[in-house]
Design a protein around this motif. Structure first.
Motif, PDB file in Angstrom:
ATOM      1  N   PHE A  95      30.759 -55.690  61.745  1.00 33.21           N
ATOM      2  CA  PHE A  95      30.741 -55.936  63.201  1.00 33.21           C
ATOM      3  C   PHE A  95      32.034 -56.565  63.701  1.00 33.21           C
ATOM      4  CE2 PHE A  95      26.150 -56.362  61.945  1.00 33.21           C
ATOM      5  CZ  PHE A  95      25.806 -55.079  62.345  1.00 33.21           C
ATOM      6  N   THR A  96      33.136 -56.088  63.154  1.00 35.56           N
ATOM      7  CA  THR A  96      34.437 -56.507  63.680  1.00 35.56           C
ATOM      8  C   THR A  96      34.517 -56.014  65.120  1.00 35.56           C
ATOM      9  OG1 THR A  96      35.353 -56.044  61.513  1.00 35.56           O
ATOM     10  CG2 THR A  96      36.929 -56.380  63.306  1.00 35.56           C
ATOM     11  N   THR A  97      34.105 -54.771  65.290  1.00 32.33           N
ATOM     12  CA  THR A  97      34.143 -54.173  66.625  1.00 32.33           C
ATOM     13  C   THR A  97      32.819 -54.457  67.301  1.00 32.33           C
ATOM     14  OG1 THR A  97      35.469 -52.429  65.643  1.00 32.33           O
ATOM     15  CG2 THR A  97      34.660 -52.055  67.867  1.00 32.33           C
ATOM     16  N   ALA A 151      39.262 -55.446  60.618  1.00 35.52           N
ATOM     17  CA  ALA A 151      39.141 -56.537  59.640  1.00 35.52           C
ATOM     18  C   ALA A 151      38.059 -56.210  58.634  1.00 35.52           C
ATOM     19  CB  ALA A 151      38.807 -57.847  60.343  1.00 35.52           C
ATOM     20  N   ASN A 152      38.154 -56.899  57.524  1.00 38.08           N
ATOM     21  CA  ASN A 152      37.256 -56.606  56.416  1.00 38.08           C
ATOM     22  C   ASN A 152      35.951 -57.383  56.525  1.00 38.08           C
ATOM     23  OD1 ASN A 152      36.311 -55.531  54.101  1.00 38.08           O
ATOM     24  ND2 ASN A 152      37.571 -56.780  52.732  1.00 38.08           N
ATOM     25  N   TYR A 153      35.263 -57.238  57.597  1.00 39.11           N
ATOM     26  CA  TYR A 153      33.903 -57.780  57.693  1.00 39.11           C
ATOM     27  C   TYR A 153      33.094 -56.915  58.640  1.00 39.11           C
ATOM     28  CZ  TYR A 153      35.914 -60.114  61.813  1.00 39.11           C
ATOM     29  OH  TYR A 153      36.556 -60.375  62.986  1.00 39.11           O
ATOM     30  N   GLY A 184      42.669 -44.118  55.536  1.00 42.79           N
ATOM     31  CA  GLY A 184      43.213 -44.852  56.676  1.00 42.79           C
ATOM     32  C   GLY A 184      44.382 -45.719  56.251  1.00 42.79           C
ATOM     33  N   VAL A 185      44.579 -45.875  54.957  1.00 50.76           N
ATOM     34  CA  VAL A 185      45.676 -46.703  54.470  1.00 50.76           C
ATOM     35  C   VAL A 185      46.910 -45.852  54.199  1.00 50.76           C
ATOM     36  CG1 VAL A 185      46.452 -48.146  52.528  1.00 50.76           C
ATOM     37  CG2 VAL A 185      44.221 -48.570  53.594  1.00 50.76           C
ATOM     38  N   THR A 186      46.761 -44.803  53.374  1.00 51.50           N
ATOM     39  CA  THR A 186      47.925 -43.950  53.072  1.00 51.50           C
ATOM     40  C   THR A 186      48.116 -42.873  54.145  1.00 51.50           C
ATOM     41  OG1 THR A 186      46.647 -42.317  51.838  1.00 51.50           O
ATOM     42  CG2 THR A 186      47.446 -44.225  50.593  1.00 51.50           C
ATOM     43  N   ASN A 199      32.427 -51.454  58.641  1.00 45.60           N
ATOM     44  CA  ASN A 199      33.450 -51.568  57.606  1.00 45.60           C
ATOM     45  C   ASN A 199      33.861 -50.259  56.922  1.00 45.60           C
ATOM     46  OD1 ASN A 199      34.810 -53.930  57.355  1.00 45.60           O
ATOM     47  ND2 ASN A 199      33.884 -54.545  55.422  1.00 45.60           N
ATOM     48  N   VAL A 200      33.338 -49.123  57.347  1.00 44.86           N
ATOM     49  CA  VAL A 200      33.724 -47.870  56.689  1.00 44.86           C
ATOM     50  C   VAL A 200      35.116 -47.424  57.127  1.00 44.86           C
ATOM     51  CG1 VAL A 200      31.364 -47.037  56.316  1.00 44.86           C
ATOM     52  CG2 VAL A 200      32.556 -46.454  58.445  1.00 44.86           C
ATOM     53  N   GLY A 201      35.630 -48.030  58.225  1.00 43.15           N
ATOM     54  CA  GLY A 201      37.001 -47.726  58.655  1.00 43.15           C
ATOM     55  C   GLY A 201      37.100 -46.969  59.972  1.00 43.15           C
ATOM     56  N   LYS A 202      36.092 -47.072  60.809  1.00 41.30           N
ATOM     57  CA  LYS A 202      36.111 -46.345  62.096  1.00 41.30           C
ATOM     58  C   LYS A 202      37.287 -46.794  62.967  1.00 41.30           C
ATOM     59  CE  LYS A 202      32.008 -47.860  63.163  1.00 41.30           C
ATOM     60  NZ  LYS A 202      31.739 -48.632  61.927  1.00 41.30           N
ATOM     61  N   SER A 203      37.416 -48.111  63.103  1.00 39.59           N
ATOM     62  CA  SER A 203      38.486 -48.625  63.971  1.00 39.59           C
ATOM     63  C   SER A 203      39.856 -48.300  63.394  1.00 39.59           C
ATOM     64  CB  SER A 203      38.346 -50.130  64.159  1.00 39.59           C
ATOM     65  OG  SER A 203      37.099 -50.417  64.757  1.00 39.59           O
ATOM     66  N   ALA A 224      35.179 -38.354  54.981  1.00 30.38           N
ATOM     67  CA  ALA A 224      35.099 -39.216  53.792  1.00 30.38           C
ATOM     68  C   ALA A 224      36.353 -40.069  53.761  1.00 30.38           C
ATOM     69  CB  ALA A 224      34.978 -38.361  52.542  1.00 30.38           C
ATOM     70  N   ASN A 225      36.196 -41.373  54.071  1.00 29.86           N
ATOM     71  CA  ASN A 225      37.361 -42.274  54.171  1.00 29.86           C
ATOM     72  C   ASN A 225      37.522 -43.106  52.902  1.00 29.86           C
ATOM     73  OD1 ASN A 225      39.542 -43.526  55.455  1.00 29.86           O
ATOM     74  ND2 ASN A 225      38.243 -45.188  56.237  1.00 29.86           N
ATOM     75  N   LYS A 226      38.680 -43.726  52.795  1.00 29.63           N
ATOM     76  CA  LYS A 226      39.056 -44.608  51.681  1.00 29.63           C
ATOM     77  C   LYS A 226      39.237 -43.824  50.380  1.00 29.63           C
ATOM     78  CE  LYS A 226      36.855 -48.643  53.856  1.00 29.63           C
ATOM     79  NZ  LYS A 226      36.311 -49.991  53.719  1.00 29.63           N
ATOM     80  N   THR A 227      39.825 -42.630  50.517  1.00 29.13           N
ATOM     81  CA  THR A 227      40.067 -41.812  49.317  1.00 29.13           C
ATOM     82  C   THR A 227      41.183 -42.394  48.453  1.00 29.13           C
ATOM     83  OG1 THR A 227      41.499 -40.421  50.647  1.00 29.13           O
ATOM     84  CG2 THR A 227      39.262 -39.610  50.273  1.00 29.13           C
ATOM     85  N   ASP A 228      41.926 -43.393  48.989  1.00 21.88           N
ATOM     86  CA  ASP A 228      42.985 -44.029  48.187  1.00 21.88           C
ATOM     87  C   ASP A 228      42.403 -44.929  47.105  1.00 21.88           C
ATOM     88  OD1 ASP A 228      43.245 -47.055  49.651  1.00 21.88           O
ATOM     89  OD2 ASP A 228      42.387 -45.451  50.834  1.00 21.88           O
ATOM     90  N   LEU A 229      41.156 -45.317  47.269  1.00 19.52           N
ATOM     91  CA  LEU A 229      40.517 -46.170  46.257  1.00 19.52           C
ATOM     92  C   LEU A 229      39.854 -45.288  45.190  1.00 19.52           C
ATOM     93  CD1 LEU A 229      38.879 -48.811  48.648  1.00 19.52           C
ATOM     94  CD2 LEU A 229      41.033 -49.022  47.384  1.00 19.52           C
TER      95      LEU A 229
HETATM   96  N1  LIG Z   1      41.496 -49.071  51.018  1.00 19.64           N
HETATM   97  C1  LIG Z   1      41.196 -48.679  52.226  1.00 19.64           C
HETATM   98  N2  LIG Z   1      40.756 -49.596  53.113  1.00 19.64           N
HETATM   99  C2  LIG Z   1      40.459 -49.165  54.358  1.00 19.64           C
HETATM  100  C3  LIG Z   1      40.601 -47.821  54.744  1.00 19.64           C
HETATM  101  N3  LIG Z   1      40.219 -47.715  56.026  1.00 19.64           N
HETATM  102  C4  LIG Z   1      39.872 -48.953  56.441  1.00 19.64           C
HETATM  103  N4  LIG Z   1      40.023 -49.827  55.420  1.00 19.64           N
HETATM  104  C5  LIG Z   1      39.719 -51.276  55.464  1.00 19.64           C
HETATM  105  O1  LIG Z   1      38.324 -51.449  55.652  1.00 19.64           O
HETATM  106  C6  LIG Z   1      38.053 -52.625  56.433  1.00 19.64           C
HETATM  107  C7  LIG Z   1      37.212 -52.264  57.648  1.00 19.64           C
HETATM  108  O2  LIG Z   1      37.935 -51.416  58.510  1.00 19.64           O
HETATM  109  P1  LIG Z   1      37.584 -51.249  60.029  1.00 19.64           P
HETATM  110  O3  LIG Z   1      38.423 -50.150  60.553  1.00 19.64           O
HETATM  111  O4  LIG Z   1      37.625 -52.552  60.725  1.00 19.64           O
HETATM  112  O5  LIG Z   1      36.079 -50.763  59.894  1.00 19.64           O
HETATM  113  P2  LIG Z   1      34.991 -50.463  61.023  1.00 19.64           P
HETATM  114  O6  LIG Z   1      34.221 -49.278  60.568  1.00 19.64           O
HETATM  115  O7  LIG Z   1      35.653 -50.352  62.323  1.00 19.64           O
HETATM  116  O8  LIG Z   1      34.085 -51.759  60.948  1.00 19.64           O
HETATM  117  P3  LIG Z   1      33.186 -52.456  62.068  1.00 19.64           P
HETATM  118  O9  LIG Z   1      34.003 -52.607  63.291  1.00 19.64           O
HETATM  119  O10 LIG Z   1      32.804 -53.753  61.493  1.00 19.64           O
HETATM  120  O11 LIG Z   1      32.006 -51.547  62.285  1.00 19.64           O
HETATM  121  C8  LIG Z   1      39.415 -53.178  56.827  1.00 19.64           C
HETATM  122  O12 LIG Z   1      39.751 -54.199  55.946  1.00 19.64           O
HETATM  123  C9  LIG Z   1      40.343 -51.987  56.656  1.00 19.64           C
HETATM  124  O13 LIG Z   1      41.670 -52.360  56.366  1.00 19.64           O
HETATM  125  C10 LIG Z   1      41.058 -46.891  53.763  1.00 19.64           C
HETATM  126  O14 LIG Z   1      41.185 -45.688  53.990  1.00 19.64           O
HETATM  127  N5  LIG Z   1      41.325 -47.379  52.539  1.00 19.64           N
END
Ligand SMILES: Nc1nc2c(ncn2[C@@H]2O[C@H](COP(=O)(O)OP(=O)(O)OP(=O)(O)O)[C@@H](O)[C@H]2O)c(=O)[nH]1
Ligand SMILES: [Mg+2]
Length: 426
Positions: free
Chosen positions: A190-192, A186-188, A312-314, A168-172, A281-286
């Motif tokens: 082990f999506t991947t 997705a926001n859970y 990953g959003v902006t 969920n850190v935003g790799k995908s 460092a991801n999710k700096t928009d929050l």
């Molecule tokens: N606000 C915000 N949300 C983000 C950002 N990047 C990813 N997300 C959200 O974080 C959640 C997880 O993102 P994924 O890309 O699926 O994360 P992952 O690391 O691939 O997760 P797994 O596949 O479960 O290991 C999703 O709901 C994304 O929309 C970001 O930069 N900012």
């Protein structure tokens, strides 16, 4: 479906038998031998295919046989050779010995071929065994068996950059906006469920391959989460991009995350320590705490690794991340080797040949005898003399004589019965 480990059994084609045949022509009473050679058996060949990314096809179909060669026929007709069987495999496929786990081959390039099982050679027809002593040889060589073996095929993906980090850190998300890949987001946790590959275009003529390595959490190296399953795919990546959720959106501290994941990597293999890393460092928009940001900067400094702040959003910071990865890669060796040990075949020390006398029969057996017989064309004087000289040179004649052989005795040389009548040495 992503499958990266399979076991297959392969058997190459048998060589066709040489033919024992004699010319039959009207008004020619005793035609000479005219049996043609058998065709070689087909081989089984693995071939690197860049359009494949999984070994799935080999999971449900695990036995492969190549065509045998046709037998030779009369009138000097050669048998057709058996067709090779080409098995396409994704780039990064290792061939391993199931017993030793050693690597027998590593197919990393598109079009690269590896002969996994060699087809048996076709036997020579009796047309080759005509000699002055033996005008009508009732002998033709049988075809040889094709090689057969059981091996593991193991895919270890080839990528320049591996994205690692907690679920969920935003790799995908990062993979999807940086590359052509379309992973599920997705926001859970082990999506991947399996690694994804993407190509990042930096600019015209500059690109690199990035992989999303899912499932890493504390205890992964002991099988927690998706466990060790995908750690093997980090082996070949030249650079690790360690993704952190700097917004602490799930309440975990990203610095602790970082150390936990690194500990798992090292637990998997100590060499992981040497892999260059960058911090993302991801999710700096929050909301991001200033204090945490400082700590992460401090961590990057201590580790002496680049730090990229992105969203990953902006999509803020994504372009500098892409260039940063490219620049870092420029200073990292292009080495896609794995942590596997090479295969060390056990070579049995077999004698080249054995000369025996049993129940009054003389016999010479062993690979040397088979080879020499195969190479000799008894129709040809020079070849015959060479054959005979080798018998002297290797001490075979001496051994036969010490066993009491006499002119005119029958000798079984490999599977060819011949008369002991050495010609005068030239
Ligand atoms: N606000 C915000 N949300 C983000 C950002 N990047 C990813 N997300 C959200 O974080 C959640 C997880 O993102 P994924 O890309 O699926 O994360 P992952 O690391 O691939 O997760 P797994 O596949 O479960 O290991 C999703 O709901 C994304 O929309 C970001 O930069 N900012
Ligand atoms: Mg994912």
């Amino acid at each position: 479906m992503f499958i990266d480990l399979v076991k297959i059994y392969v058997k190459a084609g048998r060589g066709g038998d040489g033919s024992t045949s004699f010319r039959r022509e009207k008004y020619v009473p005793a035609g000479g031998p005219d049996g043609g050679d058998g065709g070689d058996g087909g081989s089984i060949i693995l071939k690197g295919d860049s359009s494949l990314h999984t070994l799935m096809d080999y999971r449900y179909h695990s036995i492969y046989k190549a065509e045998s060669g046709e037998n030779g026929r009369g009138r000097k007709q050669f048998g057709k050779r058996g067709q090779d069987l080409i098995l396409p495999v994704p780039l990064g496929t290792l061939v391993k010995d199931p017993e030793t786990q050693g690597v027998i081959a590593d197919i990393c390039e598109a079009g690269a071929e590896y002969v996994l099982a060699k087809g048996g050679l076709g036997g020579k027809g009796n047309v080759h065994y005509k000699s002055s002593i033996r005008q009508a040889p009732r002998f033709a060589q049988p075809g040889q068996n094709g090689e057969e073996k059981t091996v593991y095929l193991e895919l270890k993906m080839i990528a320049d950059v591996g994205l690692v980090g907690y679920p969920n850190v935003g790799k995908s998300t990062l993979l999807s906006i940086m590359s052509n890949a379309k992973p599920k987001i997705a926001n859970y946790h082990f999506t991947t469920l399996s690694p994804n590959l993407g190509v990042v275009q930096v600019e015209e003529g500059k690109s690199f391959v990035i992989a999303d390595i899912p499932g890493l959490i504390e205890g992964a190296s002991e099988g927690v989460g998706l466990g060790l399953e995908f750690l093997r795919h980090i082996e070949r990546t030249r650079l690790i991009a360690h993704v952190l959720d700097i917004s602490e959106s799930e309440g975990r501290n990203p610095i602790e995350d970082y150390h936990r994941i690194n500990a798992e990597l090292e637990q998997y293999h100590l060499k992981m320590k040497n892999k260059p890393q960058v911090l993302v460092a991801n999710k700096t928009d929050l909301n991001v705490s200033d204090e945490l940001l400082k700590d992460v900067e401090e961590l990057a400094k201590t580790l002496n690794v680049p730090l990229f702040r992105v969203s990953g959003v902006t999509r803020e910071g994504i372009q500098s991340l892409i260039y940063g990865l490219w620049n870092t890669l420029e200073s990292v060796e292009k080495d896609y080797s794995t942590y596997d040990e090479d295969y060390v075949p056990i070579i049995e020390e077999l004698p080249e040949f054995v000369v025996t006398k049993e129940d009054g029969y003389f016999s010479i057996q062993g690979p040397f005898a088979e080879n020499l017989l195969y190479k000799t064309n008894f129709e040809d004087y020079e070849s015959r003399i060479y054959f005979q000289n080798m018998l002297y040179k290797k001490g075979i004649v001496a051994q036969l004589e010490s066993l009491g052989i006499k002119q005119g005795d029958t000798v079984l040389f490999a599977d060819y019965e011949m008369e002991f009548s050495p010609e005068e040495e030239e």
